[in-house]
Scaffold this active site. Structure first.
Site, PDB file in Angstrom:
ATOM      1  N   GLY A 157     -14.424  32.521   0.316  1.00 22.67           N
ATOM      2  CA  GLY A 157     -12.701  32.759   1.519  1.00 22.67           C
ATOM      3  C   GLY A 157     -12.038  31.773   0.733  1.00 22.67           C
ATOM      4  O   GLY A 157     -12.867  30.625   0.649  1.00 22.67           O
ATOM      5  N   GLU A 175      -8.127   3.616  10.329  1.00 19.47           N
ATOM      6  CA  GLU A 175      -8.402   4.252   9.881  1.00 19.47           C
ATOM      7  C   GLU A 175      -8.776   2.647   8.782  1.00 19.47           C
ATOM      8  O   GLU A 175      -8.284   1.506   9.085  1.00 19.47           O
ATOM      9  CB  GLU A 175      -7.704   4.664   8.614  1.00 19.47           C
ATOM     10  CG  GLU A 175      -6.118   3.881   8.175  1.00 19.47           C
ATOM     11  CD  GLU A 175      -5.921   3.526   7.084  1.00 19.47           C
ATOM     12  OE1 GLU A 175      -6.645   3.489   6.431  1.00 19.47           O
ATOM     13  OE2 GLU A 175      -5.250   2.808   7.330  1.00 19.47           O
ATOM     14  N   SER A 202      -1.447   2.134  11.487  1.00 20.87           N
ATOM     15  CA  SER A 202      -1.588   3.166  10.663  1.00 20.87           C
ATOM     16  C   SER A 202      -1.427   4.248  10.740  1.00 20.87           C
ATOM     17  O   SER A 202      -1.414   4.602  11.842  1.00 20.87           O
ATOM     18  CB  SER A 202      -3.131   3.487  10.220  1.00 20.87           C
ATOM     19  OG  SER A 202      -3.912   1.635   9.526  1.00 20.87           O
ATOM     20  N   GLY A 232      -9.419  30.938   2.726  1.00 18.25           N
ATOM     21  CA  GLY A 232      -7.980  30.644   3.880  1.00 18.25           C
ATOM     22  C   GLY A 232      -8.170  28.868   3.228  1.00 18.25           C
ATOM     23  O   GLY A 232      -8.320  28.115   2.752  1.00 18.25           O
ATOM     24  N   HIS A 280       1.774  -8.887  14.534  1.00 13.01           N
ATOM     25  CA  HIS A 280       2.462  -7.113  13.540  1.00 13.01           C
ATOM     26  C   HIS A 280       0.515  -7.110  12.467  1.00 13.01           C
ATOM     27  O   HIS A 280       0.516  -6.428  12.381  1.00 13.01           O
ATOM     28  CB  HIS A 280       3.629  -7.541  12.935  1.00 13.01           C
ATOM     29  CG  HIS A 280       3.576  -6.214  11.957  1.00 13.01           C
ATOM     30  ND1 HIS A 280       4.219  -5.423  12.212  1.00 13.01           N
ATOM     31  CD2 HIS A 280       3.349  -6.337  10.415  1.00 13.01           C
ATOM     32  CE1 HIS A 280       4.072  -4.357  11.597  1.00 13.01           C
ATOM     33  NE2 HIS A 280       3.749  -5.048  10.003  1.00 13.01           N
ATOM     34  N   THR A 296       0.984  -1.202   0.131  1.00  9.74           N
ATOM     35  CA  THR A 296       0.080  -0.042  -0.351  1.00  9.74           C
ATOM     36  C   THR A 296       0.980   1.638  -0.212  1.00  9.74           C
ATOM     37  O   THR A 296       2.334   1.133  -0.203  1.00  9.74           O
ATOM     38  CB  THR A 296      -0.995  -0.010   1.383  1.00  9.74           C
ATOM     39  OG1 THR A 296      -0.137   0.370   2.123  1.00  9.74           O
ATOM     40  CG2 THR A 296      -1.503  -1.479   1.648  1.00  9.74           C
ATOM     41  N   CYS A 297       0.374   2.486  -0.087  1.00  9.08           N
ATOM     42  CA  CYS A 297       1.290   3.569  -0.117  1.00  9.08           C
ATOM     43  C   CYS A 297       1.827   3.728   1.177  1.00  9.08           C
ATOM     44  O   CYS A 297       2.313   4.353   1.484  1.00  9.08           O
ATOM     45  CB  CYS A 297       0.249   4.356  -0.393  1.00  9.08           C
ATOM     46  SG  CYS A 297      -1.035   5.118   0.696  1.00  9.08           S
ATOM     47  N   ASN A 298       1.429   2.925   2.236  1.00 12.19           N
ATOM     48  CA  ASN A 298       2.156   3.522   3.501  1.00 12.19           C
ATOM     49  C   ASN A 298       2.860   2.615   4.103  1.00 12.19           C
ATOM     50  O   ASN A 298       3.445   2.277   4.863  1.00 12.19           O
ATOM     51  CB  ASN A 298       0.826   3.368   4.818  1.00 12.19           C
ATOM     52  CG  ASN A 298       0.494   5.086   4.810  1.00 12.19           C
ATOM     53  OD1 ASN A 298       1.851   5.909   4.149  1.00 12.19           O
ATOM     54  ND2 ASN A 298      -0.598   4.879   5.380  1.00 12.19           N
ATOM     55  N   ARG A 299       3.102   1.173   3.406  1.00  8.97           N
ATOM     56  CA  ARG A 299       3.913  -0.301   3.691  1.00  8.97           C
ATOM     57  C   ARG A 299       3.478  -0.826   3.135  1.00  8.97           C
ATOM     58  O   ARG A 299       3.028  -1.390   1.625  1.00  8.97           O
ATOM     59  CB  ARG A 299       2.793  -0.734   4.810  1.00  8.97           C
ATOM     60  CG  ARG A 299       1.981  -1.200   4.470  1.00  8.97           C
ATOM     61  CD  ARG A 299       1.368  -2.105   5.799  1.00  8.97           C
ATOM     62  NE  ARG A 299       0.734  -0.809   6.595  1.00  8.97           N
ATOM     63  CZ  ARG A 299       1.337  -0.638   7.819  1.00  8.97           C
ATOM     64  NH1 ARG A 299       1.952  -2.251   8.493  1.00  8.97           N
ATOM     65  NH2 ARG A 299       0.793   0.048   8.906  1.00  8.97           N
TER      66      ARG A 299
END
Lengths: 149, 355
Positions: free
Chosen positions: B189, B114, B109, B191, B99, B49-52
């Site tokens: 706006g 998530e 995560s 911001g 794990h 995945t993009c994180n692991r």
């Protein structure tokens, strides 16, 4: 006899549909209250979105109204065929017509979007109390030909 | 037989390394073939995945397999082994099992709890199955892990919390409208938080975007980016007729929307529900606007209050998750023990040939 069966089945199913309308109305009021009070409790997360509840309500009342109409027509017609009279001024008949009228008004109000959200939910709850009274109350407290409960 | 995992995640290495390690869907067939034939693994599963990026394997000896898997990842990423090795982690059971269950539960995560990762684990498992890479052990392991991930989310509510003002705002809008796709958004706006909320709304697929600002250039730039239209701030009342969600984040010193104005707008829009998110300080919308029927108004304090509330609940949820995690890991370990002992017994009693 077929008329009487259709009359009974459609009337009962319409009550069931109005029950769904009632429940979605109650849930709508609860969810709306949580949103207005900015409270995200467990209930808030479990309940569906207001828009979803509103759609259920609209659908249930629409279906219920259609079924009730069929039920009434069959009732009147069946009465004419079996008993030779269209109308007997039975309290249940009167209440059923009043019920039909109320849901017609509710449907029109909802469909034309004159009222929305909380008020429609409140009206559908009110409508269901009339259903309960027509369904259960009449045979208990008023003399009626429809005494079977 | 041992269950090992070798991999890297957002904590152990930077994005540049994870990019190199990642497996694309069309590389999986070759990767699984290599794992089977060159690395010599009976069972393996790639979770990318993009994180692991992690490879789970059922191996005959934990050390040799871990080293071979690390070399395999080195070859795949074409990174210098000297550089890559320190960034990889290795677990053998029981910690490899814990794990995986933590990963599936969203406890490992970046955004705690998530839900996306559970889908990703499921997808990775299905892909591995399709490539014939999993066997009895990994099948049971991943089914139990998915089950643990679901149980953790269902029983602790860890995923239901929100982390930021932006996500709380989205959650509130979703509780009003449900699916946000048919609805229109107005941002007044330009911001930073306002843009963040718009970004999240746009990720939910809202159908129309309007950006209003005092200076039209900024509005146009933002509107172009999100595929919307830009207007000056004076168009606010008119644009409100059409919008379902209005995010206000201007630096105006006085309220831009009074109760009377919004009441008139509501009448004109035939009481269609309106969600007003006021991020301005001082506030852009009179607070009493929230008392109107079918108007749902939230200011920055309301949103902040919901964030904090959630943070505390999530901390409690984390503790509860830990307990479920332990139970589920022990459940698998007892199956695993029976399995390995049973296998040993069958071998010793001569029912099957020794591997």
């Amino acid at each position: 006899m077929l008329m009487v069966i259709v009359h009974t089945v459609c009337s009962l199913l319409s009550y069931a549909a109005f029950l769904v309308g009632f429940v979605s109305g109650v849930l709508f009021l609860i969810q709306e209250r949580q949103l207005k009070r900015k409270h995200m409790g467990v209930l808030f997360r479990r309940l569906p979105a207001l828009g979803t509840l509103d759609r259920w309500n609209l659908l249930a009342i629409g279906i219920g109204f259609a079924l009730l109409t069929i039920g009434l027509v069959c009732g009147v017609w069946g009465s004419h065929r079996l008993l030779g009279v269209w109308w007997r001024w039975d309290p249940k008949e009167l209440l059923a017509v009043a019920l039909w009228g109320s849901y017609l008004v509710l449907w029109v109000v909802r469909a034309r979007a004159t009222l929305r959200g909380r008020k429609v939910a409140l009206l559908s709850i009110l409508g269901f109390t009339l259903v309960l009274f027509t369904f259960l109350g009449v045979s208990r407290w008023l003399p009626t030909w429809h005494a079977y409960l | 037989m041992h269950i090992v995992v070798v991999g890297a995640n957002y904590r152990s290495c930077p994005i540049e390394v994870r990019e190199r390690l990642a497996f694309q869907a069309d590389q999986l067939a070759a990767a699984y073939a290599a794992l089977r034939e060159h690395v010599g693994l009976a069972e393996s599963l790639i979770l990318s995945t993009c994180n692991r990026v992690e490879i789970y394997a059922n191996a005959t000896s934990p050390d040799g397999a871990a080293a071979r898997l690390a070399s395999f990842l080195g070859a795949h990423s074409r990174l210098d082994p000297q550089v890559l090795r320190p960034q990889l982690y290795t677990h053998a059971e029981p910690s490899s099992i814990e794990h995986l269950f933590r990963v599936a539960g969203g406890l490992d995560s970046m955004v705690l709890g998530e839900t996306e990762i559970l889908h990703q684990v499921k997808r990775a498992y299905e892909q591995a199955q399709r490539h014939g890479a999993t066997g009895k052990v990994l099948n049971v392991l991943f089914q139990k892990a998915l089950n643990a991930g679901k149980a953790i989310r269902a029983q602790t509510g860890i995923s239901r919390g929100c982390r930021s003002v932006g996500t709380v705002a989205i959650e509130l809008a979703q509780k009003i409208f449900g699916d946000l796709r048919p609805y229109a958004v107005l941002l007044a706006g330009t911001g930073k938080i306002g843009e963040l909320v718009l970004k999240r709304l746009s990720a939910r697929g809202v159908s129309r975007v309007r950006v209003l600002n005092r200076s039209l250039d900024r509005a146009q730039a933002l509107a172009a980016f999100y595929g919307g239209q830009a207007y000056g701030l004076e168009a606010l009342e008119g644009q409100l007729l059409d919008a379902d969600i209005a995010v206000m984040s201007t630096a105006s010193p006085t309220a831009l929307l009074s109760r009377a104005q919004v009441a008139a707008v509501m009448q004109a829009r035939r009481q269609r529900p309106l969600c007003l998110i006021d991020l301005g300080v001082p506030r852009n919308i009179e607070p009493s606007v929230g008392e109107l029927d079918n108007v749902y108004r939230f200011d920055i304090d309301d949103l902040q209050g919901l964030v904090d509330h959630n943070y505390e609940r999530r901390r409690q949820a984390l503790q509860a998750s830990q307990a479920i995690l332990e139970r589920k890991v022990n459940g698998f370990l007892s199956w695993w023990q029976e399995e390995t002992q049973g296998c040993a017994q069958r071998v010793s009693s001569g029912l099957v040939a020794a591997p």
